[in-house]
Design a protein around this motif. Structure first.
Motif, PDB file in Angstrom:
ATOM      1  N   THR A 183     -37.846 -60.353 -46.155  1.00  0.00           N
ATOM      2  CA  THR A 183     -37.850 -59.178 -45.281  1.00  0.00           C
ATOM      3  C   THR A 183     -36.701 -58.241 -45.637  1.00  0.00           C
ATOM      4  N   ARG A 184     -37.068 -57.007 -45.922  1.00  0.00           N
ATOM      5  CA  ARG A 184     -36.074 -55.993 -46.294  1.00  0.00           C
ATOM      6  C   ARG A 184     -35.778 -55.126 -45.074  1.00  0.00           C
ATOM      7  N   LEU A 185     -34.512 -55.089 -44.665  1.00  0.00           N
ATOM      8  CA  LEU A 185     -34.097 -54.285 -43.525  1.00  0.00           C
ATOM      9  C   LEU A 185     -33.158 -53.178 -43.987  1.00  0.00           C
ATOM     10  N   ILE A 186     -33.269 -52.027 -43.349  1.00  0.00           N
ATOM     11  CA  ILE A 186     -32.338 -50.937 -43.601  1.00  0.00           C
ATOM     12  C   ILE A 186     -31.634 -50.586 -42.295  1.00  0.00           C
ATOM     13  N   ASP A 187     -30.447 -50.036 -42.431  1.00  0.00           N
ATOM     14  CA  ASP A 187     -29.687 -49.588 -41.264  1.00  0.00           C
ATOM     15  C   ASP A 187     -28.702 -48.534 -41.759  1.00  0.00           C
ATOM     16  N   ASN A 188     -28.160 -47.772 -40.841  1.00  0.00           N
ATOM     17  CA  ASN A 188     -27.209 -46.741 -41.247  1.00  0.00           C
ATOM     18  C   ASN A 188     -26.370 -46.285 -40.073  1.00  0.00           C
ATOM     19  N   MET A 189     -25.354 -45.531 -40.400  1.00  0.00           N
ATOM     20  CA  MET A 189     -24.524 -44.877 -39.389  1.00  0.00           C
ATOM     21  C   MET A 189     -24.057 -43.554 -39.957  1.00  0.00           C
ATOM     22  N   ILE A 190     -24.058 -42.532 -39.143  1.00  0.00           N
ATOM     23  CA  ILE A 190     -23.517 -41.253 -39.548  1.00  0.00           C
ATOM     24  C   ILE A 190     -22.076 -41.171 -39.067  1.00  0.00           C
ATOM     25  N   LEU A 191     -21.169 -41.121 -40.021  1.00  0.00           N
ATOM     26  CA  LEU A 191     -19.742 -41.053 -39.725  1.00  0.00           C
ATOM     27  C   LEU A 191     -19.304 -39.613 -39.758  1.00  0.00           C
ATOM     28  N   GLU A 192     -18.504 -39.217 -38.808  1.00  0.00           N
ATOM     29  CA  GLU A 192     -18.097 -37.813 -38.721  1.00  0.00           C
ATOM     30  C   GLU A 192     -16.596 -37.707 -38.568  1.00  0.00           C
ATOM     31  N   VAL A 193     -15.994 -36.867 -39.396  1.00  0.00           N
ATOM     32  CA  VAL A 193     -14.569 -36.605 -39.336  1.00  0.00           C
ATOM     33  C   VAL A 193     -14.362 -35.165 -38.891  1.00  0.00           C
ATOM     34  N   LYS A 194     -13.636 -34.997 -37.836  1.00  0.00           N
ATOM     35  CA  LYS A 194     -13.331 -33.638 -37.343  1.00  0.00           C
ATOM     36  C   LYS A 194     -11.836 -33.394 -37.528  1.00  0.00           C
ATOM     37  N   PRO A 243     -29.944 -55.179 -27.569  1.00  0.00           N
ATOM     38  CA  PRO A 243     -28.615 -55.318 -26.961  1.00  0.00           C
ATOM     39  C   PRO A 243     -27.575 -55.943 -27.877  1.00  0.00           C
ATOM     40  N   ASP A 244     -28.009 -56.788 -28.821  1.00  0.00           N
ATOM     41  CA  ASP A 244     -27.047 -57.419 -29.727  1.00  0.00           C
ATOM     42  C   ASP A 244     -26.756 -56.579 -30.958  1.00  0.00           C
ATOM     43  N   GLY A 245     -27.377 -55.394 -31.069  1.00  0.00           N
ATOM     44  CA  GLY A 245     -27.045 -54.469 -32.143  1.00  0.00           C
ATOM     45  C   GLY A 245     -28.076 -54.323 -33.238  1.00  0.00           C
ATOM     46  N   LEU A 246     -29.061 -55.214 -33.316  1.00  0.00           N
ATOM     47  CA  LEU A 246     -30.061 -55.119 -34.391  1.00  0.00           C
ATOM     48  C   LEU A 246     -30.934 -53.886 -34.181  1.00  0.00           C
ATOM     49  N   ALA A 247     -31.044 -53.071 -35.224  1.00  0.00           N
ATOM     50  CA  ALA A 247     -31.870 -51.867 -35.130  1.00  0.00           C
ATOM     51  C   ALA A 247     -33.334 -52.253 -34.980  1.00  0.00           C
ATOM     52  N   LYS A 248     -34.034 -51.572 -34.087  1.00  0.00           N
ATOM     53  CA  LYS A 248     -35.456 -51.819 -33.889  1.00  0.00           C
ATOM     54  C   LYS A 248     -36.221 -51.503 -35.175  1.00  0.00           C
ATOM     55  N   SER A 249     -37.131 -52.397 -35.548  1.00  0.00           N
ATOM     56  CA  SER A 249     -37.934 -52.202 -36.747  1.00  0.00           C
ATOM     57  C   SER A 249     -39.228 -52.995 -36.611  1.00  0.00           C
ATOM     58  N   SER A 250     -40.312 -52.433 -37.117  1.00  0.00           N
ATOM     59  CA  SER A 250     -41.580 -53.157 -37.105  1.00  0.00           C
ATOM     60  C   SER A 250     -41.508 -54.413 -37.961  1.00  0.00           C
ATOM     61  N   ARG A 251     -40.600 -54.430 -38.924  1.00  0.00           N
ATOM     62  CA  ARG A 251     -40.485 -55.587 -39.819  1.00  0.00           C
ATOM     63  C   ARG A 251     -39.629 -56.710 -39.236  1.00  0.00           C
ATOM     64  N   ASN A 252     -38.999 -56.481 -38.088  1.00  0.00           N
ATOM     65  CA  ASN A 252     -38.188 -57.543 -37.489  1.00  0.00           C
ATOM     66  C   ASN A 252     -39.019 -58.773 -37.133  1.00  0.00           C
ATOM     67  N   ILE A 253     -40.320 -58.570 -36.914  1.00  0.00           N
ATOM     68  CA  ILE A 253     -41.169 -59.715 -36.536  1.00  0.00           C
ATOM     69  C   ILE A 253     -41.315 -60.708 -37.679  1.00  0.00           C
ATOM     70  N   TYR A 254     -41.003 -60.299 -38.907  1.00  0.00           N
ATOM     71  CA  TYR A 254     -41.077 -61.204 -40.048  1.00  0.00           C
ATOM     72  C   TYR A 254     -39.899 -62.175 -40.095  1.00  0.00           C
ATOM     73  N   LEU A 255     -38.817 -61.857 -39.385  1.00  0.00           N
ATOM     74  CA  LEU A 255     -37.591 -62.656 -39.470  1.00  0.00           C
ATOM     75  C   LEU A 255     -37.737 -63.982 -38.732  1.00  0.00           C
ATOM     76  N   THR A 256     -37.244 -65.054 -39.349  1.00  0.00           N
ATOM     77  CA  THR A 256     -37.118 -66.312 -38.621  1.00  0.00           C
ATOM     78  C   THR A 256     -35.961 -66.174 -37.628  1.00  0.00           C
ATOM     79  N   PRO A 257     -35.871 -67.069 -36.641  1.00  0.00           N
ATOM     80  CA  PRO A 257     -34.734 -66.985 -35.705  1.00  0.00           C
ATOM     81  C   PRO A 257     -33.382 -66.997 -36.414  1.00  0.00           C
ATOM     82  N   GLU A 258     -33.256 -67.800 -37.479  1.00  0.00           N
ATOM     83  CA  GLU A 258     -31.997 -67.865 -38.213  1.00  0.00           C
ATOM     84  C   GLU A 258     -31.731 -66.549 -38.945  1.00  0.00           C
ATOM     85  N   GLN A 259     -32.774 -65.970 -39.544  1.00  0.00           N
ATOM     86  CA  GLN A 259     -32.617 -64.702 -40.262  1.00  0.00           C
ATOM     87  C   GLN A 259     -32.283 -63.573 -39.298  1.00  0.00           C
ATOM     88  N   ARG A 260     -32.888 -63.608 -38.111  1.00  0.00           N
ATOM     89  CA  ARG A 260     -32.593 -62.544 -37.150  1.00  0.00           C
ATOM     90  C   ARG A 260     -31.134 -62.584 -36.724  1.00  0.00           C
TER      91      ARG A 260
END
Length: 283
Positions: A271-282, A179-196
């Motif tokens: 912990t290495r996290l990736i994220d992305n967005m597909i931007l579209e111009v019409k 709900p706060d925007g963080l992409a779901k990832s199996s590696r999120n469990i490695y994050l400390t509360p501050e890192q998350r």
């Protein structure tokens, strides 16, 4: 739900399904399942007669200094999740069966694996392409489902399927976020509360880029610079890359036109996290 560990048994099951004329949907995973994986399985259920999910932590896609041994293995909860979602078969092959003694055949996809994650993870996509080819040969799906969070992986596999004339359709499913925007990832469990908390800068920076495009900005260099600066404001974030390419062919661009992939990789501690967005111009 059935659990199959033998390659021969998996082939036998698929042969029976084929004889019945059923369509097979396939969700390859490395386990440590979260809502993102379950969204793939739901999508597979909606367009397939039989859903197969694999759980296999693939050693060939990990580099020598990466987290293969430490990668989360949550078999009990993974099986429970698959059963609840309605998966028909979980395929759990053994490493020795997937990579038998004397094994030495690789699948490499050129021209799009050297950028983005391929820059710092040499050999990663060769491992991915090889194991997915092997899984496709065993499961023989009509459709295979992958998440947009690994957008480069999806593009690599689409090219592999096209180049090798494989009879399977690759379906990309949108990113699932907390709900706060963080992409779901199996590696999120490695994050400390501050890192998350710090990691929320990823989705915020992507949304700010989207807003720039909506407001008329088309310069890729400027957009990437703004995103990188925004992420760099977070003290716990170490930027690995912020890059934009045309989508889905991942070609170099200077101006946002049609569909563009904006992708980021950032480290929070180890912990290495990736994220992305597909931007579209019409236009």
């Amino acid at each position: 739900m059935t659990v199959i560990e033998s390659v021969a048994e998996m082939r036998e099951f698929i042969a029976q399904v084929r004889q019945q004329g059923k369509k097979v949907g396939f969700v390859p995973t490395m386990g440590a399942l979260h809502e993102g994986h379950l969204a793939l399985m739901e999508e597979a259920k909606s367009s397939s007669d039989t859903v197969v999910a694999s759980i296999f932590v693939n050693p060939t896609q990990f580099g020598p200094n990466e987290d293969y041994d430490a990668y989360p293995r949550t078999w009990k909860s993974d099986i429970d999740a698959c059963q609840k979602i309605g998966v028909d078969v979980v395929f759990r092959p053994h490493v020795a069966d997937m990579y038998p003694q004397g094994w030495g055949t690789w699948v490499s996809v050129d021209n799009i694996t050297e950028k983005l994650c391929g820059q710092t993870r040499p050999g990663h996509f060769r491992g991915v392409a090889t194991v997915v080819t092997k899984l496709f040969n065993i499961v023989q799906p009509d459709r295979a489902f992958f998440g947009q969070k690994d957008a480069q992986q999806v593009v690599v596999l689409m090219k592999m399927v096209r180049d090798l004339n494989m009879n399977v359709e690759i379906i990309m499913v949108p990113i699932v976020r907390d709900p706060d925007g963080l992409a779901k990832s199996s590696r999120n469990i490695y994050l400390t509360p501050e890192q998350r908390t710090a990691a929320l800068v990823l989705s915020r920076s992507l949304l700010s880029a989207q807003q720039m495009v909506i407001q008329g900005q088309r310069g890729c260099r400027l957009i990437c610079s703004e995103v990188q600066d925004k992420i760099a404001e977070e003290p716990l974030a170490a930027v690995e890359y912020v890059q934009m390419y045309s989508f889905p062919d991942l070609q170099e661009i200077t101006t946002v036109r049609d569909k563009v992939l904006l992708a980021v990789a950032v480290r929070f501690g180890t912990t290495r996290l990736i994220d992305n967005m597909i931007l579209e111009v019409k236009e």
